[in-house]
Design a protein around this motif. Structure first.
Motif, PDB file in Angstrom:
ATOM      1  N   HIS A   1       0.907  -1.018  -0.017  1.00 41.57           N
ATOM      2  CA  HIS A   1      -0.089   0.078  -0.061  1.00 41.57           C
ATOM      3  C   HIS A   1       0.971   1.255   0.075  1.00 41.57           C
ATOM      4  O   HIS A   1       1.702   1.383   0.802  1.00 41.57           O
ATOM      5  CB  HIS A   1      -1.001  -0.125   1.223  1.00 41.57           C
ATOM      6  N   PRO A   2       0.853   2.178  -0.990  1.00 42.04           N
ATOM      7  CA  PRO A   2       1.509   3.306  -0.998  1.00 42.04           C
ATOM      8  C   PRO A   2       1.458   4.155   0.098  1.00 42.04           C
ATOM      9  O   PRO A   2       2.506   5.108   0.317  1.00 42.04           O
ATOM     10  CB  PRO A   2       0.929   3.978  -2.249  1.00 42.04           C
ATOM     11  N   LYS A   3       0.627   4.358   1.078  1.00 40.69           N
ATOM     12  CA  LYS A   3       0.419   4.971   2.197  1.00 40.69           C
ATOM     13  C   LYS A   3       0.693   4.314   3.671  1.00 40.69           C
ATOM     14  O   LYS A   3       1.735   4.855   4.452  1.00 40.69           O
ATOM     15  CB  LYS A   3      -0.736   5.800   2.619  1.00 40.69           C
ATOM     16  N   THR A   4       0.289   3.277   3.819  1.00 40.01           N
ATOM     17  CA  THR A   4       0.432   2.428   5.087  1.00 40.01           C
ATOM     18  C   THR A   4       1.512   1.251   4.817  1.00 40.01           C
ATOM     19  O   THR A   4       2.067   0.715   5.690  1.00 40.01           O
ATOM     20  CB  THR A   4      -0.963   1.682   5.544  1.00 40.01           C
ATOM     21  N   PHE A   5       2.019   1.201   3.920  1.00 38.48           N
ATOM     22  CA  PHE A   5       3.024   0.232   3.742  1.00 38.48           C
ATOM     23  C   PHE A   5       2.482  -1.378   3.733  1.00 38.48           C
ATOM     24  O   PHE A   5       3.663  -2.333   3.696  1.00 38.48           O
ATOM     25  CB  PHE A   5       4.295   0.494   3.911  1.00 38.48           C
ATOM     26  N   ALA A   6       1.572  -1.595   4.092  1.00 35.65           N
ATOM     27  CA  ALA A   6       0.868  -2.825   4.318  1.00 35.65           C
ATOM     28  C   ALA A   6       0.935  -3.833   2.955  1.00 35.65           C
ATOM     29  O   ALA A   6       0.679  -3.227   1.996  1.00 35.65           O
ATOM     30  CB  ALA A   6      -0.553  -2.858   4.597  1.00 35.65           C
ATOM     31  N   VAL A   7       1.399  -5.011   3.258  1.00 38.17           N
ATOM     32  CA  VAL A   7       1.708  -5.959   2.056  1.00 38.17           C
ATOM     33  C   VAL A   7       0.373  -6.711   1.812  1.00 38.17           C
ATOM     34  O   VAL A   7      -0.409  -7.285   2.666  1.00 38.17           O
ATOM     35  CB  VAL A   7       2.749  -7.016   2.335  1.00 38.17           C
ATOM     36  N   ARG A   8       0.100  -7.027   0.649  1.00 36.04           N
ATOM     37  CA  ARG A   8      -1.172  -7.750   0.331  1.00 36.04           C
ATOM     38  C   ARG A   8      -0.781  -8.608  -0.950  1.00 36.04           C
ATOM     39  O   ARG A   8      -0.036  -8.454  -1.849  1.00 36.04           O
ATOM     40  CB  ARG A   8      -2.129  -6.953  -0.524  1.00 36.04           C
ATOM     41  N   THR A   9      -1.160 -10.086  -0.833  1.00 35.68           N
ATOM     42  CA  THR A   9      -0.785 -11.061  -1.764  1.00 35.68           C
ATOM     43  C   THR A   9      -1.733 -10.898  -2.977  1.00 35.68           C
ATOM     44  O   THR A   9      -3.006 -10.530  -2.737  1.00 35.68           O
ATOM     45  CB  THR A   9      -1.203 -12.448  -1.138  1.00 35.68           C
ATOM     46  N   VAL A  10      -1.106 -10.704  -4.179  1.00 34.96           N
ATOM     47  CA  VAL A  10      -1.753 -10.663  -5.495  1.00 34.96           C
ATOM     48  C   VAL A  10      -1.915 -12.141  -6.063  1.00 34.96           C
ATOM     49  O   VAL A  10      -3.330 -12.498  -6.507  1.00 34.96           O
ATOM     50  CB  VAL A  10      -1.100  -9.792  -6.554  1.00 34.96           C
ATOM     51  N   VAL A  11      -1.023 -12.828  -6.152  1.00 29.88           N
ATOM     52  CA  VAL A  11      -0.955 -14.096  -6.577  1.00 29.88           C
ATOM     53  C   VAL A  11      -0.303 -15.081  -5.631  1.00 29.88           C
ATOM     54  O   VAL A  11       0.999 -15.000  -5.467  1.00 29.88           O
ATOM     55  CB  VAL A  11      -0.678 -14.380  -7.857  1.00 29.88           C
TER      56      VAL A  11
ATOM     57  N   ARG B   1      -5.597  -4.252 -10.338  1.00 26.33           N
ATOM     58  CA  ARG B   1      -6.119  -2.691 -10.297  1.00 26.33           C
ATOM     59  C   ARG B   1      -6.324  -2.385  -8.780  1.00 26.33           C
ATOM     60  O   ARG B   1      -7.444  -2.595  -8.224  1.00 26.33           O
ATOM     61  CB  ARG B   1      -7.421  -2.639 -11.325  1.00 26.33           C
ATOM     62  N   PRO B   2      -5.252  -2.041  -8.186  1.00 21.71           N
ATOM     63  CA  PRO B   2      -5.454  -1.544  -6.810  1.00 21.71           C
ATOM     64  C   PRO B   2      -6.374  -0.545  -6.506  1.00 21.71           C
ATOM     65  O   PRO B   2      -6.199   0.470  -7.071  1.00 21.71           O
ATOM     66  CB  PRO B   2      -4.132  -1.554  -6.223  1.00 21.71           C
ATOM     67  N   SER B   3      -7.068  -0.475  -5.443  1.00 22.90           N
ATOM     68  CA  SER B   3      -7.987   0.486  -5.082  1.00 22.90           C
ATOM     69  C   SER B   3      -7.336   1.362  -3.948  1.00 22.90           C
ATOM     70  O   SER B   3      -7.792   2.383  -3.851  1.00 22.90           O
ATOM     71  CB  SER B   3      -9.318   0.101  -4.282  1.00 22.90           C
ATOM     72  N   HIS B   4      -6.305   1.179  -3.288  1.00 28.47           N
ATOM     73  CA  HIS B   4      -5.556   1.789  -2.514  1.00 28.47           C
ATOM     74  C   HIS B   4      -6.492   1.987  -1.216  1.00 28.47           C
ATOM     75  O   HIS B   4      -6.295   3.164  -0.530  1.00 28.47           O
ATOM     76  CB  HIS B   4      -4.967   3.011  -3.134  1.00 28.47           C
TER      77      HIS B   4
END
Length: 395
Positions: free
Chosen positions: A348-358, A392-395
């Motif tokens: 995430h560009p603000k919180t830097f939280a990581v999210r799995t895409v694949v 397509r991230p929603s942030h």
């Protein structure tokens, strides 16, 4: 060397940097190097290339001599039987002859101008995104990483092959564009600097330790090499750029010594701007720049984020659940994406939280995973297969 008197010997300088395999007849000693196939005349003590009508041998893995003929095994997957006197050859494709074959593990990946390229050993795979056609282009060594610049592919080529160039608009195979000292042998990461119009390549020296930053101008052909820009033990594992400044991430091939040092420098002059120790237990695996932040991943799965204005570490996190070991990162749609041996993920560009895409992407990479962007899609490997990911991230 005289076997009855080991103090009696002759030293003959050769072309190339490495002599790997040798064979002999009564008059000559034949040998392979990175400069091709050569013969040494025992009587006149002269060197000459072995001339014959046949294909480029590329990297040579074996040479033998039988009854006036040289048998040469090429990394391109064939055996050439060369008649030395007649200067002719007979080529046998190993796969066509029945040798078991399978897909290679991938290396560098690049995308642009309607093509996706995947580096391999002795070849670069080119996929036409319009037709789906796949062509394997011969290139000696290994394309460790690559960039498409103005529709032309540029690769960092291992071992000690420098930078290679391929223009799909011309009917020519890839060719060397720039060479560098042979001890700077292992390109690891590439980055296109649009401000200075330079290709930047981070390099490891396997024999000397440390590393280098190569720069190359596609327009003029000018090249430069800045040896040990971090220190004399840290290789340049990652390189990115912003506003004409190159950011280098250090790693260390030995168990002891400094690692993960960040250095900002002017790629035109090689002059250091600043450096920072982010105090990480492992070396840098990948870097990316997004907004005012420089993202770093380490080989132990730690994320650190540096504010480029204050030059301070503003965030750290353990992301080893998605990334441990070598990794790669790229900026796409306002976010930083990463790929590891197991997972495609984003921050995430603000919180830097990581999210799995694949999850479980498990790319079949030979020397670390890669990811690149073209036409709004992310390209990487799932197993041995090239995949395009639309996220397509929603942030």
């Amino acid at each position: 060397m005289d076997l009855d008197d080991l103090s009696s010997y002759t030293v003959v300088p050769t072309k190339g940097t490495v002599v790997k395999t040798l064979a002999a007849d009564a008059d000559r000693i034949y040998f392979a190097s990175d400069a091709g196939l050569h013969a040494y005349g025992k009587a006149d003590r002269t060197l000459s290339p072995v001339e014959f009508d046949g294909p480029d041998l590329g990297e040579i893995w074996g040479v033998d001599h039988v009854d006036g003929k040289l048998v040469v095994v090429s990394a391109y997957g064939f055996v050439a039987e060369i008649d030395v006197a007649a200067r002719t050859s007979v080529v046998t494709d190993l796969h066509e002859a029945g040798a078991e074959a399978g897909p290679q593990a991938g290396m560098g990946i690049a995308a642009g101008a309607g093509y996706v390229y995947l580096g391999g050993n002795g070849a670069i795979s080119r996929r036409d995104l319009r037709t789906g056609e796949v062509v394997n282009l011969p290139a000696p060594g290994e394309a460790k990483d690559a960039e498409v610049i103005g529709g032309v592919l540029y690769t960092g080529q291992y071992n000690a092959q420098g930078i290679w160039r391929y223009d799909p608009s011309r009917s020519r195979d890839p060719r060397q564009a720039a060479s560098f000292p042979s001890e700077q042998n292992r390109p690891l990461d590439t980055s296109w600097d649009p401000e200075n119009r330079l290709l930047l390549v981070g390099v490891q020296s396997d024999t000397e330790g440390g590393g280098a930053l190569w720069t190359y101008c596609p327009r003029t052909g000018r090249k430069a090499s800045y040896v040990n820009p971090i220190d004399d033990v840290q290789l340049v594992r990652a390189v990115v750029n912003r506003d004409g400044v190159a950011f280098l991430g250090g790693d260390n091939a030995s168990k002891e010594g400094p690692r993960a040092t960040l250095v900002a420098l002017d790629p035109v002059t090689g002059k250091e701007r600043w450096r920072l120790d982010p105090r990480q237990a492992a070396g840098v695996a990948a870097l990316a720049v997004q907004g005012r932040n420089l993202y770093g991943l380490t080989t132990r799965g730690a994320l650190f984020v540096v504010d480029l204005r204050t030059r301070q570490v503003v965030h750290t996190a353990d992301v080893s659940a998605v990334s441990e070991g070598f990794a790669a990162m790229v900026t796409h749609r306002g976010a930083v994406y990463g790929v590891s041996d197991t997972t495609l993920f984003r921050f995430h560009p603000k919180t830097f939280a990581v999210r799995t895409v694949v999850a479980g992407i498990n790319g079949a990479w030979y020397s670390g995973p890669h990811v690149n962007v073209h036409g709004g899609l992310l390209y990487t490997l799932r197993g041995h297969n090239l995949v395009a990911v639309d996220d397509r991230p929603s942030h």
